[in-house]
Design a protein around this motif. Structure first.
Motif, PDB file in Angstrom:
ATOM      1  N   HIS A 117       6.886   7.379   1.658  1.00 23.22           N
ATOM      2  CA  HIS A 117       5.866   7.017   2.637  1.00 23.22           C
ATOM      3  C   HIS A 117       5.163   5.709   2.298  1.00 23.22           C
ATOM      4  CE1 HIS A 117       2.671   7.525   5.571  1.00 23.22           C
ATOM      5  NE2 HIS A 117       1.759   7.435   4.618  1.00 23.22           N
ATOM      6  N   LEU A 118       4.942   5.438   1.017  1.00 22.39           N
ATOM      7  CA  LEU A 118       4.208   4.243   0.612  1.00 22.39           C
ATOM      8  C   LEU A 118       5.133   3.062   0.306  1.00 22.39           C
ATOM      9  CD1 LEU A 118       1.452   5.863  -1.647  1.00 22.39           C
ATOM     10  CD2 LEU A 118       1.323   5.252   0.781  1.00 22.39           C
ATOM     11  N   ASP A 119       6.423   3.250   0.574  1.00 25.42           N
ATOM     12  CA  ASP A 119       7.405   2.173   0.414  1.00 25.42           C
ATOM     13  C   ASP A 119       7.381   1.605  -1.010  1.00 25.42           C
ATOM     14  OD1 ASP A 119       9.490   0.647   1.460  1.00 25.42           O
ATOM     15  OD2 ASP A 119       8.172  -1.043   1.937  1.00 25.42           O
ATOM     16  N   ALA A 120       7.337   2.490  -1.988  1.00 25.32           N
ATOM     17  CA  ALA A 120       7.323   2.086  -3.395  1.00 25.32           C
ATOM     18  C   ALA A 120       8.749   1.823  -3.863  1.00 25.32           C
ATOM     19  CB  ALA A 120       6.682   3.181  -4.245  1.00 25.32           C
ATOM     20  N   GLY A 141       3.613   1.848  -8.278  1.00 24.07           N
ATOM     21  CA  GLY A 141       4.555   1.733  -7.170  1.00 24.07           C
ATOM     22  C   GLY A 141       5.991   1.961  -7.574  1.00 24.07           C
ATOM     23  N   LEU A 142       6.212   2.929  -8.480  1.00 20.30           N
ATOM     24  CA  LEU A 142       7.577   3.208  -8.916  1.00 20.30           C
ATOM     25  C   LEU A 142       8.352   3.934  -7.820  1.00 20.30           C
ATOM     26  CD1 LEU A 142       7.055   4.316 -12.626  1.00 20.30           C
ATOM     27  CD2 LEU A 142       7.184   2.010 -11.654  1.00 20.30           C
ATOM     28  N   ASP A 160       5.607  11.935   0.418  1.00 17.66           N
ATOM     29  CA  ASP A 160       5.878  12.733   1.620  1.00 17.66           C
ATOM     30  C   ASP A 160       4.838  12.503   2.714  1.00 17.66           C
ATOM     31  OD1 ASP A 160       3.662  14.099   0.726  1.00 17.66           O
ATOM     32  OD2 ASP A 160       4.666  16.029   0.437  1.00 17.66           O
ATOM     33  N   GLY A 161       3.903  11.599   2.481  1.00 20.21           N
ATOM     34  CA  GLY A 161       2.940  11.237   3.511  1.00 20.21           C
ATOM     35  C   GLY A 161       1.866  12.262   3.771  1.00 20.21           C
ATOM     36  N   ASN A 188      -2.261  -0.527  -0.175  1.00 19.74           N
ATOM     37  CA  ASN A 188      -1.905   0.589   0.714  1.00 19.74           C
ATOM     38  C   ASN A 188      -2.975   0.863   1.767  1.00 19.74           C
ATOM     39  OD1 ASN A 188       0.717   1.752  -0.340  1.00 19.74           O
ATOM     40  ND2 ASN A 188      -0.491   1.699  -2.229  1.00 19.74           N
ATOM     41  N   GLU A 189      -3.848  -0.120   2.010  1.00 21.04           N
ATOM     42  CA  GLU A 189      -4.945   0.105   2.956  1.00 21.04           C
ATOM     43  C   GLU A 189      -4.441   0.434   4.356  1.00 21.04           C
ATOM     44  OE1 GLU A 189      -9.159  -1.905   4.385  1.00 21.04           O
ATOM     45  OE2 GLU A 189      -7.750  -3.091   3.186  1.00 21.04           O
ATOM     46  N   GLU A 190      -3.362  -0.180   4.771  1.00 19.10           N
ATOM     47  CA  GLU A 190      -2.868   0.071   6.125  1.00 19.10           C
ATOM     48  C   GLU A 190      -2.478   1.532   6.318  1.00 19.10           C
ATOM     49  OE1 GLU A 190       0.760  -1.366   9.106  1.00 19.10           O
ATOM     50  OE2 GLU A 190       0.191  -2.621   7.392  1.00 19.10           O
ATOM     51  N   LYS A 191      -1.913   2.161   5.280  1.00 22.67           N
ATOM     52  CA  LYS A 191      -1.444   3.543   5.405  1.00 22.67           C
ATOM     53  C   LYS A 191      -2.487   4.566   4.985  1.00 22.67           C
ATOM     54  CE  LYS A 191       3.479   2.581   5.095  1.00 22.67           C
ATOM     55  NZ  LYS A 191       4.769   2.811   4.396  1.00 22.67           N
ATOM     56  N   LEU A 192      -3.418   4.171   4.122  1.00 17.55           N
ATOM     57  CA  LEU A 192      -4.381   5.139   3.592  1.00 17.55           C
ATOM     58  C   LEU A 192      -5.807   4.895   4.052  1.00 17.55           C
ATOM     59  CD1 LEU A 192      -3.144   5.262  -0.131  1.00 17.55           C
ATOM     60  CD2 LEU A 192      -2.568   6.850   1.715  1.00 17.55           C
TER      61      LEU A 192
END
Length: 511
Positions: A330-333, A381-382, A415-416, A467-471
């Motif tokens: 979800h966080l594109d790590a 961000g692994l 998993d978002g 990650n501000e856009e997603k969180l």
């Protein structure tokens, strides 16, 4: 009718559904040590030895009760190394009329079982794993229509269903959850008992020698090997925990101490997960310790919650999403797993302690996994799939049904939000509060910037920023993002520069 009953290495219980109604006079039990499974990920040497030794001990117990056991050892020259090929060979040997199996605990192996059911020219029965307290269909029914899968709600249903710590229809002590009374830091104790340890039998030593020869380049220390490998030993380990550790389990369950790998943790999950212990029996015995006045209610409630709450809950979550859970990101790590996860070579005392202990024992407790190695992986961000394979590899109790939701979901938020309503992200202050690691670290949790700063500090705020856009709209993250948005641009640039320096040192093996 002759039935072949295929038992896997994490199904070592006489009550497993594949053995229900088995006839010693006509049925054959098939057990296979498969090279392909040992290297599906590079499992810890001690984990491989534990599973193989427990399998061989269970086969002996079945033979002692009169069953014919077709047991294929890994060093058998005819062993093909795979479940599918060994099943084909066993069918040729025994010519059964039917095949009975318990559902595998991993999606990949369940897909094998389904393929066998479609392709084999005999009756195939694939049964629910009855050793768990909540069947997959029951969990799906509980989850249906819910916007959020809150473990606490599930746990309360399981308390009502099992009757554990219940007084008629109310929770014992007037509360469902006693976490407020638990989770205290621990103090060093030179006289703290270890979990019950066992000397390897001659048969277990044969397994140890086999693992040393075949998997010597895998991660981890193989010896000293002290795990229980049969039900009788696992029960002794259980009784040791209930007597000596359960009374203080709750108050120190989140604590971390240098040189104290176990504190008051049970170290029973590996025995539960392969079938040497039964979960409901274990919970009832813990409940009896409280009823007899030998253990306080907060400790017993916290322990029971881990079994009928978290353990059953994560299994339910896994099977809701098993076909694609390991691909979530979800966080594109995308950062590769750094070498320090295998070597433990780092100036960070907390990571060095958790990984070094993992290497020695194939064990770390849940806070070391979640708030040290997992938290660092989240902040850095692994890549979630690489981190998942590491956790699956290195812990003796790690099977995909339990490891994936805890890693992909809870630790990495990949998993978002299926498992957790917000990321379990924390700076160095949390580790300093719950451990004594920071006192002997090259970095300082009180320092927020520069080369002496605890790496968790800049990485935490860098994680928040990137990650501000997603969180940023997550209501539970509101106060954190309020602070971030008020932060001076110069301070943000400083955080970003520090984080970049830390990640470069991580990649170069100099952190």
């Amino acid at each position: 009718m002759k039935t072949l009953r295929f038992i896997f290495g994490d199904q070592l219980s006489p009550t497993v559904s594949a053995l229900r109604g088995a006839d010693p006079g006509s049925d054959v039990i098939l057990m296979v040590e498969a090279q392909a499974e040992a290297v599906s990920v590079r499992h810890h040497k001690k984990k491989i030895a534990f599973i193989l030794a427990a399998m061989r001990a269970f086969a002996d117990e079945l033979r002692a009760t009169g069953f014919q056991v077709d047991y294929v050892k890994m060093d058998d020259p005819d062993n093909t190394g795979s479940f599918s090929d060994e099943l084909d060979r066993a069918i040729t040997r025994h010519q059964p009329d039917a095949l009975v199996m318990t559902r595998a605990s991993e999606w990949r192996v369940l897909e094998m079982q389904r393929l066998w059911a479609e392709s084999l020219d005999l009756k195939v029965s694939l049964l629910e794993d009855s050793r768990f307290l909540c069947e997959e269909a029951q969990f799906r029914a509980w989850a249906a229509g819910r916007k959020a899968f809150v473990m606490e709600h599930f746990y309360r249903d399981m308390r009502r269903r099992t009757g554990l710590l219940m007084e008629v229809d109310q929770p014992a002590g007037g509360k469902w959850n006693f976490d407020h009374d638990n989770r205290k830091p621990a103090k060093p104790d030179l006289f703290m008992l270890h979990p019950r340890r066992f000397s390897p039998s001659a048969q277990t030593q044969e397994v140890i020698d086999l693992v040393a020869a075949r998997f010597g380049d895998h991660f981890g220390d193989l010896e000293p090997f002290w795990f229980a490998t049969n039900a009788a030993e696992a029960q002794l380990a259980r009784d040791h925990f209930l007597t000596h550790h359960l009374p203080r389990f709750g108050e120190t369950q989140d604590a971390m101490l240098e040189g104290q790998a176990f504190l008051n943790h049970a170290v029973l999950s590996l025995y539960l997960n392969v079938g040497l212990l039964e979960p409901l029996d274990l919970c009832r015995r813990a409940e009896q310790e409280w009823q007899a006045g030998r253990a306080p209610l907060p400790a017993v409630e916290g322990f029971i919650r881990q079994i009928i709450g978290w353990r059953e809950y994560v299994r339910g979550i896994y099977w809701l999403h098993a076909s694609d859970y390991t691909a979530f990101n979800h966080l594109d790590a995308k950062r590769p797993l750094p070498a320090l996860y295998w070597t433990g070579q780092t100036k960070m005392a907390c990571m060095r302690a958790a990984i070094g202990q993992t290497k020695r024992e194939a064990y770390a407790h849940h806070i070391q996994r979640l708030m040290v190695t997992g938290n660092f992986a989240l902040l850095a961000g692994l890549d979630p799939h690489a981190v998942h394979e590491w956790y699956l590899s290195v812990y003796a109790d790690a099977f995909e049904w339990v490891e994936v939701p805890n890693t992909i979901g809870m630790a990495l938020y990949a998993d978002g939000g299926i498992m957790a309503s917000k990321p379990y992200a924390a700076s160095g202050a949390y580790i300093n509060k719950m451990s004594d690691y920071c006192a002997n670290c090259a970095y300082d949790p009180a320092v927020k910037a520069g080369p002496k700063a605890c790496p968790f500090n800049p990485l935490y705020w860098d994680f928040i920023g990137r990650n501000e856009e997603k969180l940023g709209r997550n209501p539970r993250m509101g106060p954190v993002y309020a602070t971030w948005r008020k932060m001076a641009l110069g301070r943000r640039d400083e955080i970003k520069a520090d984080a970049q320096r830390i990640l470069e040192a991580l990649d170069n093996g100099n952190l």
